[in-house]
Design an enzyme around this catalytic site. Structure first.
Site, mmCIF file in Angstrom:
data_model
loop_
_atom_site.group_PDB
_atom_site.id
_atom_site.type_symbol
_atom_site.label_atom_id
_atom_site.label_comp_id
_atom_site.label_asym_id
_atom_site.label_seq_id
_atom_site.Cartn_x
_atom_site.Cartn_y
_atom_site.Cartn_z
ATOM 1 N N GLU A 86 -3.575 3.595 -8.239
ATOM 2 C CA GLU A 86 -2.775 2.574 -7.553
ATOM 3 C C GLU A 86 -2.743 1.312 -8.419
ATOM 4 O O GLU A 86 -3.786 0.729 -8.708
ATOM 5 C CB GLU A 86 -3.398 2.261 -6.198
ATOM 6 C CG GLU A 86 -2.526 1.316 -5.385
ATOM 7 C CD GLU A 86 -3.142 0.949 -4.047
ATOM 8 O OE1 GLU A 86 -4.345 0.648 -4.009
ATOM 9 O OE2 GLU A 86 -2.404 0.952 -3.050
ATOM 10 N N CYS A 127 0.819 -1.201 0.000
ATOM 11 C CA CYS A 127 0.000 0.000 0.000
ATOM 12 C C CYS A 127 0.862 1.265 0.000
ATOM 13 O O CYS A 127 0.500 2.271 -0.584
ATOM 14 C CB CYS A 127 -0.918 -0.010 1.204
ATOM 15 S SG CYS A 127 -0.054 -0.400 2.726
HETATM 16 P P1 TAP Z 1 -9.719 -5.464 -1.217
HETATM 17 O O1 TAP Z 1 -10.288 -6.017 -2.446
HETATM 18 O O2 TAP Z 1 -10.266 -4.189 -0.699
HETATM 19 O O3 TAP Z 1 -9.878 -6.614 -0.130
HETATM 20 C C1 TAP Z 1 -9.448 -6.452 1.196
HETATM 21 C C2 TAP Z 1 -10.245 -7.373 2.085
HETATM 22 O O4 TAP Z 1 -11.611 -6.965 2.063
HETATM 23 C C3 TAP Z 1 -10.248 -8.828 1.629
HETATM 24 O O5 TAP Z 1 -10.275 -9.660 2.764
HETATM 25 C C4 TAP Z 1 -11.559 -8.917 0.869
HETATM 26 O O6 TAP Z 1 -12.069 -10.238 0.796
HETATM 27 C C5 TAP Z 1 -12.438 -8.049 1.722
HETATM 28 N N1 TAP Z 1 -13.624 -7.520 1.055
HETATM 29 C C6 TAP Z 1 -13.901 -7.439 -0.257
HETATM 30 N N2 TAP Z 1 -15.116 -6.862 -0.445
HETATM 31 C C7 TAP Z 1 -15.602 -6.575 0.795
HETATM 32 C C8 TAP Z 1 -16.791 -5.969 1.272
HETATM 33 N N3 TAP Z 1 -17.720 -5.524 0.444
HETATM 34 N N4 TAP Z 1 -16.959 -5.817 2.591
HETATM 35 C C9 TAP Z 1 -16.014 -6.241 3.466
HETATM 36 N N5 TAP Z 1 -14.864 -6.838 3.073
HETATM 37 C C10 TAP Z 1 -14.657 -6.993 1.745
HETATM 38 O O7 TAP Z 1 -8.164 -5.238 -1.270
HETATM 39 P P2 TAP Z 1 -7.059 -6.301 -1.691
HETATM 40 O O8 TAP Z 1 -7.138 -6.420 -3.156
HETATM 41 O O9 TAP Z 1 -7.127 -7.518 -0.885
HETATM 42 O O10 TAP Z 1 -5.739 -5.539 -1.211
HETATM 43 C C11 TAP Z 1 -5.184 -4.545 -1.938
HETATM 44 C C12 TAP Z 1 -5.566 -3.170 -1.428
HETATM 45 O O11 TAP Z 1 -5.339 -3.056 -0.033
HETATM 46 C C13 TAP Z 1 -4.741 -2.088 -2.054
HETATM 47 O O12 TAP Z 1 -5.543 -1.028 -2.451
HETATM 48 C C14 TAP Z 1 -3.801 -1.637 -0.936
HETATM 49 O O13 TAP Z 1 -3.325 -0.352 -1.026
HETATM 50 C C15 TAP Z 1 -4.622 -1.865 0.260
HETATM 51 N N6 TAP Z 1 -3.761 -2.085 1.438
HETATM 52 C C16 TAP Z 1 -3.633 -1.065 2.315
HETATM 53 C C17 TAP Z 1 -2.812 -1.218 3.406
HETATM 54 C C18 TAP Z 1 -2.704 -0.080 4.360
HETATM 55 S S1 TAP Z 1 -1.969 -0.354 5.747
HETATM 56 N N7 TAP Z 1 -3.175 1.097 4.081
HETATM 57 C C19 TAP Z 1 -2.133 -2.411 3.633
HETATM 58 C C20 TAP Z 1 -2.288 -3.426 2.716
HETATM 59 C C21 TAP Z 1 -3.118 -3.249 1.601
HETATM 60 P P3 TAP Z 1 -11.697 -11.158 -0.459
HETATM 61 O O14 TAP Z 1 -10.247 -11.332 -0.440
HETATM 62 O O15 TAP Z 1 -12.407 -12.390 -0.149
HETATM 63 O O16 TAP Z 1 -12.203 -10.435 -1.672
#
Ligand code: TAP
Length: 504
Positions: A414, A317
């Site tokens: 991003e 992130c």
């Molecule tokens: P998301 O698609 O947002 O998924 C994150 C988590 O949310 C997953 O466990 C996902 O489940 C779940 N999720 C999906 N739809 C949801 C909903 N409607 N309600 C509640 N939970 C839901 O992100 P990702 O693709 O896993 O990770 C990448 C993103 O995370 C990037 O944008 C990155 O910048 C951000 N990130 C931010 C940080 C910090 S500290 N700011 C750290 C790491 C990552 P599923 O996997 O089952 O879809």
């Protein structure tokens, strides 16, 4: 034995006592013998949900596969949790909070956190291998960063648990109750530690969901909770899809929700809990500027640029995905960067020599590839080092774009992959304006010889973390979090702990 040779560059880059020094270009001049990690990650064929201290089958009876992105092979089956399971998890958490955990003196809770930290250290190698298999990140990262840093978070918060009367001087603190947490796939184990350790140190109980792509470390950590004798219901792990995450975030029992993931999903969650009195922490996306001035130590800066965007294949992130480079040194920095990228080893993440592993999933690989195509279409200049990618698995070479302008999508959105957009600037003010010209505000990096410039930049950059002459440095004592669309609330440090308590 590898043969070590170096080509002489036709173009001298430095002069010492009047004599030109040849630039050493190693590229892929020598090969490394394979050095795969071979220890047993102790994986089961099937994992159930972890509710009330026990592994239980999901109410639906359904399971989904977790795939190793390095070779596309199935690792294990995971329970597909739904509404009935979320309900059971919240009931267990509430009972544990009211009858055991919330009442327990902090010094007693601390013992469990210390135990969890030590057990994680004892099983560090096993966890590092499992995490690499599940996520695709190089073993040197899981071994040297993810696992030790996760243990460090449990140690750090164990240290706070018996000193909570000092966390908010002059005030008393009390737990919030039950906390719902949802985490992403890029640092699966570390995100578990960031979320669970402060919550339980403070006396809260937890219902947590890992990402579908990377659920293994969560269920393995649940085994550690059992081994540590953590009272049943203190932490409940529900694996399952995004919709299950939605149920966890909106459950009426949750006094607080903590989400790490994309800004898009963060907004959906915020809308769905608007009007409730739930406390919230949102750690969302980023598009960090890594800013290199002409007085910076350029060789170190190049290492920082590489670490900033190619660590964890750029799926970070706070990745330094925009390189802002001072015009007088732009050409030199790009030449040095290309030279360094030629030496990166892309391939089997379980190999100890691998620098860049696999992208987490086919879907993510396609998203990043789409952005690379967009960059080319928009007129930026693409460069990738020559490298042989494995035939199976989800791999991409490190990718850089020069000739990028602020309006390009690759500079604004991003990408979450190993893609660097390089932009130049002439003055300090221009660097600040360009760096801040983004919807995000999670992190930034500044490379310069001047302390006064570091102070000015760190004051004016709208980012939760500003690294100076380094990048991607983390510590449990240091709060981490965003500005603007990168979210709110902090994780780590005293500030992170305060987000899990009420002041009474
Ligand atoms: P998301 O698609 O947002 O998924 C994150 C988590 O949310 C997953 O466990 C996902 O489940 C779940 N999720 C999906 N739809 C949801 C909903 N409607 N309600 C509640 N939970 C839901 O992100 P990702 O693709 O896993 O990770 C990448 C993103 O995370 C990037 O944008 C990155 O910048 C951000 N990130 C931010 C940080 C910090 S500290 N700011 C750290 C790491 C990552 P599923 O996997 O089952 O879809």
């Amino acid at each position: 034995m590898p043969t070590l040779t170096a080509k002489k560059s036709p173009r001298p880059t430095k002069r010492a006592q009047g004599r030109p020094l040849p630039e050493l270009i190693f590229g892929d001049l020598w090969e490394f013998d394979p050095s795969p990690e071979t220890a047993d990650p102790k994986l089961k064929a099937r994992y159930d949900l972890f509710i009330d201290g026990k592994f239980v089958a999901p109410a639906s009876g359904k399971y989904f596969d977790s795939i190793n992105p390095a070779n596309e092979q199935k690792i294990a089956e995971l329970a597909l949790g739904g509404a009935a399971d979320v309900e059971a998890a919240y009931r267990a958490a509430q009972k544990a909070q009211e009858t055991v955990w919330g009442k327990m003196p902090g010094r007693e809770r601390a013992k469990y956190l210390y135990r969890i930290a030590r057990l994680l250290q004892d099983r560090a190698r096993e966890f590092a291998i499992a995490e690499t298999m599940d996520n695709g990140k190089p073993i040197k990262e899981t071994r040297d960063f993810d696992v030790p840093m996760a243990a460090a978070h449990f140690f750090y918060h164990a240290g706070w648990a018996d000193k909570l009367e000092y966390v908010a001087p002059g005030r008393r603190v009390a737990p919030l109750g039950v906390v719902g947490q949802v985490i992403p796939w890029n640092f699966p184990l570390l995100m578990l530690a960031w979320k669970i350790a402060p919550a339980i140190a403070m006396g809260n109980c937890v219902v947590i969901k890992p990402a579908t792509n990377t659920p293994i470390s969560a269920v393995k950590l649940a085994e550690i909770f059992q081994d540590a004798g953590l009272p049943p219901g203190v932490v409940n792990v529900i694996t399952g899809p995004g919709s299950t995450g939605g149920l966890i975030m909106t459950h009426p029992t949750a006094a607080k929700i903590a989400f790490t993931g994309s800004t898009e999903v963060g907004k959906v969650i915020m809308r769905s809990v608007a009007g409730t009195d739930k406390r919230m922490t949102m750690e969302l996306g980023g598009k960090a500027a890594n800013i290199v001035f002409d007085d910076a130590p350029l060789d170190q800066a190049v290492e920082g640029i590489v670490n900033g965007i190619f660590f964890n294949q750029g799926q970070v992130c706070c990745a330094g995905s925009r390189l802002l480079v001072h015009e007088p040194v732009a050409e030199r920095v790009v030449a040095k960067l290309k030279n360094r990228l030629r030496a990166l080893r892309v391939g089997n993440p379980l190999d100890k020599n691998t620098d860049v592993g696999a992208i987490v999933s086919r879907g993510q690989l396609e998203t990043v590839q789409d952005y690379i195509n967009i960059g080319v279409k928009e007129g930026a200049e693409l460069w990738q080092p020559p490298c042989r990618l494995p035939a199976k698995g989800f791999y991409l070479p490190p990718t850089i774009f020069t000739g990028v302008s602020q309006s390009h999508r690759i500079a604004r959105e991003e990408i979450f992959g190993p893609v660097l957009a390089i932009i130049t600037f002439r003055t300090v003010d221009e660097a600040i304006e360009k760096a801040n010209n983004t919807a995000y505000g999670l992190s930034a990096g500044v490379w310069t010889d001047k302390g006064s410039r570091i102070l000015k930049m760190s004051t004016e950059l709208k980012a939760g973390v500003v690294w100076a002459n380094t990048f991607n440095k983390f510590d449990p004592t240091s709060p981490f979090g965003g500005y603007k669309e990168s979210g709110f609330g902090r994780e780590g440090g005293r500030q992170g702990l305060l987000d899990y308590c009420k002041l009474v």
